[in-house]
Design a protein around this motif. Structure first.
Motif, PDB file in Angstrom:
ATOM      1  N   THR A  62      40.297   1.848  39.759  1.00 31.63           N
ATOM      2  CA  THR A  62      41.153   2.232  41.024  1.00 31.63           C
ATOM      3  C   THR A  62      40.181   2.698  41.502  1.00 31.63           C
ATOM      4  OG1 THR A  62      42.837   2.826  39.448  1.00 31.63           O
ATOM      5  CG2 THR A  62      42.923   3.756  41.404  1.00 31.63           C
ATOM      6  N   GLY A  63      40.277   2.576  43.146  1.00 31.95           N
ATOM      7  CA  GLY A  63      39.479   2.829  44.124  1.00 31.95           C
ATOM      8  C   GLY A  63      39.731   2.837  45.663  1.00 31.95           C
ATOM      9  N   ILE A  64      38.888   3.572  46.365  1.00 37.48           N
ATOM     10  CA  ILE A  64      39.239   3.541  47.697  1.00 37.48           C
ATOM     11  C   ILE A  64      38.119   3.041  48.521  1.00 37.48           C
ATOM     12  CG2 ILE A  64      39.846   5.305  49.723  1.00 37.48           C
ATOM     13  CD1 ILE A  64      41.298   7.037  47.835  1.00 37.48           C
ATOM     14  N   ASN A  65      38.176   2.251  49.480  1.00 41.35           N
ATOM     15  CA  ASN A  65      36.950   1.601  50.284  1.00 41.35           C
ATOM     16  C   ASN A  65      37.426   2.123  51.771  1.00 41.35           C
ATOM     17  OD1 ASN A  65      36.234   0.093  48.364  1.00 41.35           O
ATOM     18  ND2 ASN A  65      37.196  -1.850  49.066  1.00 41.35           N
ATOM     19  N   ILE A  66      36.304   2.738  52.365  1.00 41.52           N
ATOM     20  CA  ILE A  66      36.339   3.342  53.824  1.00 41.52           C
ATOM     21  C   ILE A  66      35.424   2.321  54.565  1.00 41.52           C
ATOM     22  CG2 ILE A  66      36.086   5.214  55.252  1.00 41.52           C
ATOM     23  CD1 ILE A  66      36.548   6.989  52.777  1.00 41.52           C
ATOM     24  N   TRP A  67      36.047   1.404  55.284  1.00 40.69           N
ATOM     25  CA  TRP A  67      35.205   0.572  56.193  1.00 40.69           C
ATOM     26  C   TRP A  67      34.767   1.095  57.500  1.00 40.69           C
ATOM     27  CZ3 TRP A  67      32.996  -3.887  54.478  1.00 40.69           C
ATOM     28  CH2 TRP A  67      33.478  -4.281  53.302  1.00 40.69           C
ATOM     29  N   LYS A  68      33.225   1.594  57.643  1.00 38.82           N
ATOM     30  CA  LYS A  68      32.938   2.047  58.865  1.00 38.82           C
ATOM     31  C   LYS A  68      33.087   1.108  60.267  1.00 38.82           C
ATOM     32  CE  LYS A  68      30.060   4.835  61.183  1.00 38.82           C
ATOM     33  NZ  LYS A  68      30.482   5.374  62.357  1.00 38.82           N
ATOM     34  N   SER A  69      32.866  -0.235  59.625  1.00 43.38           N
ATOM     35  CA  SER A  69      32.763  -1.452  60.579  1.00 43.38           C
ATOM     36  C   SER A  69      33.247  -2.478  59.960  1.00 43.38           C
ATOM     37  CB  SER A  69      31.435  -1.581  61.397  1.00 43.38           C
ATOM     38  OG  SER A  69      30.391  -1.997  60.585  1.00 43.38           O
ATOM     39  N   LYS A  71      31.452  -4.875  58.926  1.00 42.31           N
ATOM     40  CA  LYS A  71      30.235  -5.332  58.088  1.00 42.31           C
ATOM     41  C   LYS A  71      29.926  -4.274  56.985  1.00 42.31           C
ATOM     42  CE  LYS A  71      29.304  -9.048  60.392  1.00 42.31           C
ATOM     43  NZ  LYS A  71      29.437 -10.250  59.678  1.00 42.31           N
ATOM     44  N   ILE A  72      29.950  -3.110  57.184  1.00 37.45           N
ATOM     45  CA  ILE A  72      29.583  -2.043  56.239  1.00 37.45           C
ATOM     46  C   ILE A  72      30.889  -1.026  56.187  1.00 37.45           C
ATOM     47  CG2 ILE A  72      28.704  -0.379  57.909  1.00 37.45           C
ATOM     48  CD1 ILE A  72      26.502  -1.339  55.227  1.00 37.45           C
ATOM     49  N   GLY A  73      30.644  -0.510  54.612  1.00 36.86           N
ATOM     50  CA  GLY A  73      31.696   0.531  54.075  1.00 36.86           C
ATOM     51  C   GLY A  73      31.162   1.207  53.109  1.00 36.86           C
ATOM     52  N   PHE A  74      31.935   2.192  52.715  1.00 39.35           N
ATOM     53  CA  PHE A  74      31.809   3.403  51.595  1.00 39.35           C
ATOM     54  C   PHE A  74      32.961   2.965  50.395  1.00 39.35           C
ATOM     55  CE2 PHE A  74      32.760   7.252  49.344  1.00 39.35           C
ATOM     56  CZ  PHE A  74      31.415   7.188  48.548  1.00 39.35           C
ATOM     57  N   SER A  75      32.480   2.942  49.067  1.00 40.70           N
ATOM     58  CA  SER A  75      33.655   2.926  48.287  1.00 40.70           C
ATOM     59  C   SER A  75      33.289   3.924  47.150  1.00 40.70           C
ATOM     60  CB  SER A  75      33.450   1.541  47.675  1.00 40.70           C
ATOM     61  OG  SER A  75      34.546   1.250  46.778  1.00 40.70           O
ATOM     62  N   VAL A  76      34.432   4.454  46.633  1.00 46.04           N
ATOM     63  CA  VAL A  76      34.559   5.127  45.289  1.00 46.04           C
ATOM     64  C   VAL A  76      35.529   4.852  44.476  1.00 46.04           C
ATOM     65  CG1 VAL A  76      36.199   6.964  46.380  1.00 46.04           C
ATOM     66  CG2 VAL A  76      34.235   7.529  44.568  1.00 46.04           C
ATOM     67  N   GLU A  77      34.937   4.673  43.331  1.00 43.09           N
ATOM     68  CA  GLU A  77      35.963   3.995  42.232  1.00 43.09           C
ATOM     69  C   GLU A  77      35.898   4.865  40.794  1.00 43.09           C
ATOM     70  OE1 GLU A  77      36.003  -0.661  41.449  1.00 43.09           O
ATOM     71  OE2 GLU A  77      34.267   0.191  39.961  1.00 43.09           O
ATOM     72  N   ILE A  78      36.853   4.938  40.221  1.00 43.20           N
ATOM     73  CA  ILE A  78      37.070   5.651  38.923  1.00 43.20           C
ATOM     74  C   ILE A  78      37.463   4.608  37.970  1.00 43.20           C
ATOM     75  CG2 ILE A  78      38.300   7.371  37.315  1.00 43.20           C
ATOM     76  CD1 ILE A  78      36.230   8.519  39.695  1.00 43.20           C
ATOM     77  N   VAL A  79      36.831   4.286  36.728  1.00 45.47           N
ATOM     78  CA  VAL A  79      37.253   3.309  35.732  1.00 45.47           C
ATOM     79  C   VAL A  79      37.266   4.040  34.332  1.00 45.47           C
ATOM     80  CG1 VAL A  79      36.681   0.985  34.733  1.00 45.47           C
ATOM     81  CG2 VAL A  79      35.776   1.706  37.057  1.00 45.47           C
ATOM     82  N   PRO A  80      38.486   4.008  33.797  1.00 47.77           N
ATOM     83  CA  PRO A  80      38.852   4.502  32.271  1.00 47.77           C
ATOM     84  C   PRO A  80      38.482   3.299  31.623  1.00 47.77           C
ATOM     85  CG  PRO A  80      40.867   4.259  33.516  1.00 47.77           C
ATOM     86  CD  PRO A  80      39.752   4.116  34.669  1.00 47.77           C
ATOM     87  N   LEU A  81      37.729   3.213  30.547  1.00 41.34           N
ATOM     88  CA  LEU A  81      37.510   1.986  29.779  1.00 41.34           C
ATOM     89  C   LEU A  81      38.135   2.252  28.314  1.00 41.34           C
ATOM     90  CD1 LEU A  81      34.053   1.936  30.868  1.00 41.34           C
ATOM     91  CD2 LEU A  81      35.491  -0.132  30.912  1.00 41.34           C
TER      92      LEU A  81
END
Length: 168
Positions: A62-69, A71-81
């Motif tokens: 489950t994650g959130i992507n923050i697109w700056k433009s 072409k480029i962005g930042f993402s953070v993801e949490i993954v329970p296995l």
């Protein structure tokens, strides 16, 4: 009367054109996603291990992507296995997965992620992602993550996985 008919036809044509045009996205743009991850095979100096053999591991990213433009962005993801083996299952690991997104065009994105696991391992994960179906408010994607892990008194390992999900 003819003038009113022509005017209404003209306005109808303009409104259809306006509705058909998509407004370009505004940046920064935020998108979320959920998916299912299947590690397929893991290679290390000790052994080669395949999922679905004597046990089954599935991840639920489950994650959130923050697109700056565009072409480029930042993402953070949490993954329970979750690991299922011998008739029981448990959360075997929790992965914190921040990273950088680079759009490659034609629906492809490359994510370069750092990896920090509650199981004591750390490393990085390059992920090649492709949007396979785009809807107005969501998109379906497939991805190939290649986790590289170190630490916790285990040899370096490389895994090849398959992930699919929905972004919104």
């Amino acid at each position: 009367m003819a003038f009113l008919s022509l005017l209404s036809l003209g306005l109808a044509g303009v409104s259809k054109t306006a509705i058909a045009q998509e407004t370009p996205p505004v940046y920064p743009r935020i998108a979320g996603y959920v998916g299912i991850l299947h590690p397929l095979v893991t290679f290390s100096g000790e052994e080669t291990v395949t999922n679905f053999d004597t046990y089954y591991i599935v991840g639920l990213p489950t994650g959130i992507n923050i697109w700056k433009s565009p072409k480029i962005g930042f993402s953070v993801e949490i993954v329970p296995l979750i690991r299922a083996e011998n008739g029981t299952s448990k959360v075997a690991n929790l992965l914190f997965h921040p990273g950088v997104l680079v759009s490659l065009g034609h629906g492809f994105t490359l994510a370069g992620r750092a990896a920090f696991e509650t199981a004591g391992r750390y490393g990085f994960t390059p992920v090649l992602n492709k949007i396979v179906k785009k809807n107005k408010n969501s998109g379906y994607f497939v991805a190939v993550p290649v986790p590289v892990r170190f630490g916790n008194n285990h040899p370096t390992s490389v895994t090849i996985g398959f992930q699919f999900g929905i972004s919104f």
